[in-house]
Design an enzyme around this catalytic site. Structure first.
Site, PDB file in Angstrom:
ATOM      1  N   LYS A 149     -37.293 -39.703 -25.228  1.00  0.00           N
ATOM      2  CA  LYS A 149     -37.021 -38.874 -24.045  1.00  0.00           C
ATOM      3  C   LYS A 149     -38.019 -37.728 -24.001  1.00  0.00           C
ATOM      4  O   LYS A 149     -38.169 -36.981 -24.976  1.00  0.00           O
ATOM      5  CB  LYS A 149     -35.599 -38.319 -24.083  1.00  0.00           C
ATOM      6  CG  LYS A 149     -35.244 -37.479 -22.846  1.00  0.00           C
ATOM      7  CD  LYS A 149     -33.808 -37.007 -22.887  1.00  0.00           C
ATOM      8  CE  LYS A 149     -33.574 -35.814 -23.777  1.00  0.00           C
ATOM      9  NZ  LYS A 149     -34.167 -34.556 -23.222  1.00  0.00           N
ATOM     10  N   ASP A 174     -37.026 -36.936 -18.522  1.00  0.00           N
ATOM     11  CA  ASP A 174     -35.823 -36.146 -18.266  1.00  0.00           C
ATOM     12  C   ASP A 174     -36.195 -34.815 -17.605  1.00  0.00           C
ATOM     13  O   ASP A 174     -36.247 -33.778 -18.255  1.00  0.00           O
ATOM     14  CB  ASP A 174     -35.098 -35.919 -19.606  1.00  0.00           C
ATOM     15  CG  ASP A 174     -33.874 -35.049 -19.475  1.00  0.00           C
ATOM     16  OD1 ASP A 174     -33.262 -35.025 -18.399  1.00  0.00           O
ATOM     17  OD2 ASP A 174     -33.512 -34.393 -20.482  1.00  0.00           O
ATOM     18  N   LEU A 175     -36.452 -34.862 -16.297  1.00  0.00           N
ATOM     19  CA  LEU A 175     -36.840 -33.649 -15.569  1.00  0.00           C
ATOM     20  C   LEU A 175     -35.719 -33.082 -14.705  1.00  0.00           C
ATOM     21  O   LEU A 175     -35.846 -31.989 -14.165  1.00  0.00           O
ATOM     22  CB  LEU A 175     -38.075 -33.926 -14.695  1.00  0.00           C
ATOM     23  CG  LEU A 175     -39.342 -34.331 -15.450  1.00  0.00           C
ATOM     24  CD1 LEU A 175     -40.499 -34.512 -14.481  1.00  0.00           C
ATOM     25  CD2 LEU A 175     -39.699 -33.309 -16.523  1.00  0.00           C
ATOM     26  N   LYS A 176     -34.662 -33.850 -14.494  1.00  0.00           N
ATOM     27  CA  LYS A 176     -33.473 -33.370 -13.765  1.00  0.00           C
ATOM     28  C   LYS A 176     -33.858 -32.737 -12.420  1.00  0.00           C
ATOM     29  O   LYS A 176     -33.495 -31.593 -12.117  1.00  0.00           O
ATOM     30  CB  LYS A 176     -32.694 -32.359 -14.607  1.00  0.00           C
ATOM     31  CG  LYS A 176     -32.211 -32.891 -15.947  1.00  0.00           C
ATOM     32  CD  LYS A 176     -31.411 -31.822 -16.676  1.00  0.00           C
ATOM     33  CE  LYS A 176     -30.911 -32.283 -18.029  1.00  0.00           C
ATOM     34  NZ  LYS A 176     -31.999 -32.388 -19.035  1.00  0.00           N
ATOM     35  N   LEU A 177     -34.562 -33.494 -11.598  1.00  0.00           N
ATOM     36  CA  LEU A 177     -35.025 -32.945 -10.330  1.00  0.00           C
ATOM     37  C   LEU A 177     -33.856 -32.534  -9.435  1.00  0.00           C
ATOM     38  O   LEU A 177     -32.827 -33.207  -9.370  1.00  0.00           O
ATOM     39  CB  LEU A 177     -35.895 -33.959  -9.590  1.00  0.00           C
ATOM     40  CG  LEU A 177     -37.179 -34.402 -10.304  1.00  0.00           C
ATOM     41  CD1 LEU A 177     -38.023 -35.271  -9.383  1.00  0.00           C
ATOM     42  CD2 LEU A 177     -37.981 -33.229 -10.810  1.00  0.00           C
ATOM     43  N   HIS A 178     -34.025 -31.424  -8.744  1.00  0.00           N
ATOM     44  CA  HIS A 178     -32.991 -30.902  -7.847  1.00  0.00           C
ATOM     45  C   HIS A 178     -33.694 -30.048  -6.801  1.00  0.00           C
ATOM     46  O   HIS A 178     -34.069 -28.910  -7.056  1.00  0.00           O
ATOM     47  CB  HIS A 178     -31.981 -30.058  -8.634  1.00  0.00           C
ATOM     48  CG  HIS A 178     -30.813 -29.596  -7.837  1.00  0.00           C
ATOM     49  ND1 HIS A 178     -29.696 -29.039  -8.422  1.00  0.00           N
ATOM     50  CD2 HIS A 178     -30.560 -29.602  -6.509  1.00  0.00           C
ATOM     51  CE1 HIS A 178     -28.812 -28.721  -7.495  1.00  0.00           C
ATOM     52  NE2 HIS A 178     -29.332 -29.044  -6.324  1.00  0.00           N
ATOM     53  N   ASP A 179     -33.896 -30.629  -5.608  1.00  0.00           N
ATOM     54  CA  ASP A 179     -34.614 -29.934  -4.541  1.00  0.00           C
ATOM     55  C   ASP A 179     -34.225 -30.600  -3.221  1.00  0.00           C
ATOM     56  O   ASP A 179     -33.356 -31.479  -3.198  1.00  0.00           O
ATOM     57  CB  ASP A 179     -36.126 -30.009  -4.780  1.00  0.00           C
ATOM     58  CG  ASP A 179     -36.863 -28.768  -4.270  1.00  0.00           C
ATOM     59  OD1 ASP A 179     -36.612 -28.385  -3.102  1.00  0.00           O
ATOM     60  OD2 ASP A 179     -37.669 -28.205  -5.015  1.00  0.00           O
ATOM     61  N   ILE A 180     -34.882 -30.224  -2.142  1.00  0.00           N
ATOM     62  CA  ILE A 180     -34.572 -30.851  -0.862  1.00  0.00           C
ATOM     63  C   ILE A 180     -34.992 -32.326  -0.916  1.00  0.00           C
ATOM     64  O   ILE A 180     -35.890 -32.691  -1.681  1.00  0.00           O
ATOM     65  CB  ILE A 180     -35.255 -30.123   0.312  1.00  0.00           C
ATOM     66  CG1 ILE A 180     -36.780 -30.202   0.195  1.00  0.00           C
ATOM     67  CG2 ILE A 180     -34.790 -28.673   0.395  1.00  0.00           C
ATOM     68  CD1 ILE A 180     -37.501 -29.682   1.431  1.00  0.00           C
ATOM     69  N   PRO A 181     -34.345 -33.183  -0.133  1.00  0.00           N
ATOM     70  CA  PRO A 181     -34.594 -34.627  -0.258  1.00  0.00           C
ATOM     71  C   PRO A 181     -36.057 -35.034  -0.174  1.00  0.00           C
ATOM     72  O   PRO A 181     -36.518 -35.849  -0.978  1.00  0.00           O
ATOM     73  CB  PRO A 181     -33.769 -35.210   0.894  1.00  0.00           C
ATOM     74  CG  PRO A 181     -32.624 -34.257   1.044  1.00  0.00           C
ATOM     75  CD  PRO A 181     -33.218 -32.902   0.792  1.00  0.00           C
ATOM     76  N   ASN A 182     -36.810 -34.497   0.774  1.00  0.00           N
ATOM     77  CA  ASN A 182     -38.193 -34.938   0.931  1.00  0.00           C
ATOM     78  C   ASN A 182     -39.043 -34.568  -0.277  1.00  0.00           C
ATOM     79  O   ASN A 182     -39.889 -35.357  -0.720  1.00  0.00           O
ATOM     80  CB  ASN A 182     -38.821 -34.343   2.193  1.00  0.00           C
ATOM     81  CG  ASN A 182     -40.216 -34.880   2.451  1.00  0.00           C
ATOM     82  OD1 ASN A 182     -40.407 -36.072   2.669  1.00  0.00           O
ATOM     83  ND2 ASN A 182     -41.205 -34.002   2.390  1.00  0.00           N
ATOM     84  N   THR A 208     -23.983 -31.496 -21.112  1.00  0.00           N
ATOM     85  CA  THR A 208     -23.093 -31.533 -22.271  1.00  0.00           C
ATOM     86  C   THR A 208     -22.963 -30.165 -22.936  1.00  0.00           C
ATOM     87  O   THR A 208     -22.108 -29.974 -23.804  1.00  0.00           O
ATOM     88  CB  THR A 208     -23.578 -32.567 -23.306  1.00  0.00           C
ATOM     89  OG1 THR A 208     -24.970 -32.377 -23.568  1.00  0.00           O
ATOM     90  CG2 THR A 208     -23.344 -33.980 -22.794  1.00  0.00           C
ATOM     91  N   ARG A 210     -23.862 -36.092 -32.173  1.00  0.00           N
ATOM     92  CA  ARG A 210     -23.949 -35.417 -33.460  1.00  0.00           C
ATOM     93  C   ARG A 210     -23.281 -36.278 -34.535  1.00  0.00           C
ATOM     94  O   ARG A 210     -22.355 -37.030 -34.241  1.00  0.00           O
ATOM     95  CB  ARG A 210     -23.255 -34.050 -33.402  1.00  0.00           C
ATOM     96  CG  ARG A 210     -23.943 -33.041 -32.468  1.00  0.00           C
ATOM     97  CD  ARG A 210     -25.302 -32.664 -33.005  1.00  0.00           C
ATOM     98  NE  ARG A 210     -25.970 -31.625 -32.219  1.00  0.00           N
ATOM     99  CZ  ARG A 210     -26.802 -31.861 -31.222  1.00  0.00           C
ATOM    100  NH1 ARG A 210     -27.051 -33.120 -30.854  1.00  0.00           N
ATOM    101  NH2 ARG A 210     -27.402 -30.868 -30.579  1.00  0.00           N
ATOM    102  N   GLN A 222     -24.327 -27.485 -28.060  1.00  0.00           N
ATOM    103  CA  GLN A 222     -23.583 -28.484 -27.302  1.00  0.00           C
ATOM    104  C   GLN A 222     -22.084 -28.185 -27.352  1.00  0.00           C
ATOM    105  O   GLN A 222     -21.578 -27.606 -28.308  1.00  0.00           O
ATOM    106  CB  GLN A 222     -23.848 -29.887 -27.860  1.00  0.00           C
ATOM    107  CG  GLN A 222     -25.298 -30.318 -27.825  1.00  0.00           C
ATOM    108  CD  GLN A 222     -25.756 -30.724 -26.435  1.00  0.00           C
ATOM    109  OE1 GLN A 222     -25.073 -30.508 -25.452  1.00  0.00           O
ATOM    110  NE2 GLN A 222     -26.921 -31.325 -26.353  1.00  0.00           N
ATOM    111  N   ARG A 240     -31.878 -33.205 -32.212  1.00  0.00           N
ATOM    112  CA  ARG A 240     -31.996 -32.488 -33.480  1.00  0.00           C
ATOM    113  C   ARG A 240     -31.465 -33.226 -34.707  1.00  0.00           C
ATOM    114  O   ARG A 240     -32.052 -33.060 -35.789  1.00  0.00           O
ATOM    115  CB  ARG A 240     -31.338 -31.106 -33.329  1.00  0.00           C
ATOM    116  CG  ARG A 240     -32.228 -30.139 -32.551  1.00  0.00           C
ATOM    117  CD  ARG A 240     -31.491 -28.925 -32.056  1.00  0.00           C
ATOM    118  NE  ARG A 240     -30.682 -29.218 -30.881  1.00  0.00           N
ATOM    119  CZ  ARG A 240     -30.123 -28.288 -30.105  1.00  0.00           C
ATOM    120  NH1 ARG A 240     -30.293 -27.004 -30.390  1.00  0.00           N
ATOM    121  NH2 ARG A 240     -29.410 -28.636 -29.057  1.00  0.00           N
TER     122      ARG A 240
END
Length: 237
Positions: A32, A59-67, A121, A183, A192, A213
């Site tokens: 990852k 794993d960038l977790k994008l969160h923005d406007i749809p376009n 998590t 873990r 966590q 870890r």
């Protein structure tokens, strides 16, 4: 899905990453790449990992406007990563746009698996209610996000092990449940909150586990990896 743990390469540079990977020799891993490594080093990281025949969860977790998310996913798909994610909190339109971007940018007609992050998590029930003003129980919030992700064309979600079985029941056995927060029973929880050991993850129904870890900080990372891989073994549901 294959039965090896996904190793979280939470390092700041390619040099540190290469140093960690060297003892594994030619073993093909599922790794990852998160924000720390990707944003400080760029697409070259992906190129080098793929040249080593490792599978990559970006794993960038994008969160923005749809376009914006659509165009970003179109470019990221061309890197040849195997799995990628967005935040389910971005909404149905954004998740649909992410899927469209991946479809358009996929190389050779094979697009990355698309996941939606439900609740981190590291998020506790109290923290979710105080910081996000979500009044329903955390478990219910995660399940809601999972259903919306499936509705939007996502292949699965990132969730804790504690929600995996209910998501399987609600969204089907083919819907991915990728679970970080893994873990060992005698290990440190670190930052966590909602954690489980590899055996518990297998029993409850995780599709894949992400381990950072407990492997990367171990005295012998290769031995730790194979120990966790053995615990994680058995039939994936």
């Amino acid at each position: 899905m294959e039965k090896e743990p996904i190793i979280a390469l939470d390092f700041p540079s390619w040099e540190k990453t290469e140093q960690f990977l060297a003892p594994f020799g030619n073993e093909q891993l599922y790794v990852k790449v998160g924000m720390e490594l990707y944003l400080q080093n760029g697409p070259l990281i992906i190129k080098r990992l793929k040249e080593m025949n490792h599978r990559v969860f970006l794993d960038l977790k994008l969160h923005d406007i749809p376009n914006t998310v659509k165009q970003a996913m179109k470019g990221l798909a061309a890197l040849g990563v195997d799995m990628i994610n967005v935040h389910a909190a971005g909404g149905v339109e954004m998740m649909i746009a992410a899927r469209e971007g991946l479809d358009e940018g996929a190389r050779g007609g094979k697009r990355p698996v698309l996941l939606a992050v439900t609740q981190l998590t590291s998020t506790s029930e109290e923290g979710m209610k105080a910081d996000q003003l979500i009044t329903v129980p955390l478990h219910e919030s995660v399940l809601h996000y999972a259903k919306k992700a499936k509705e939007s064309g996502c292949d699965g979600v990132v969730c804790s092990v504690l929600e995996a079985s209910d998501i399987r029941d609600a969204c089907g056995t083919d819907f991915y449940k990728v679970t970080p927060g893994i873990r060992l029973k005698d290990g440190n929880a670190d930052d966590q909150q909602r954690i489980a050991d590899p055996e518990k993850a297998r029993e409850i129904g995780s599709t894949a586990i992400v381990v950072g870890r407990p492997i990367t900080k171990a005295a012998d990372p290769v031995a730790a990896y194979h120990h966790i891989k053995t615990l994680w073994g058995g039939n994936v549901r």
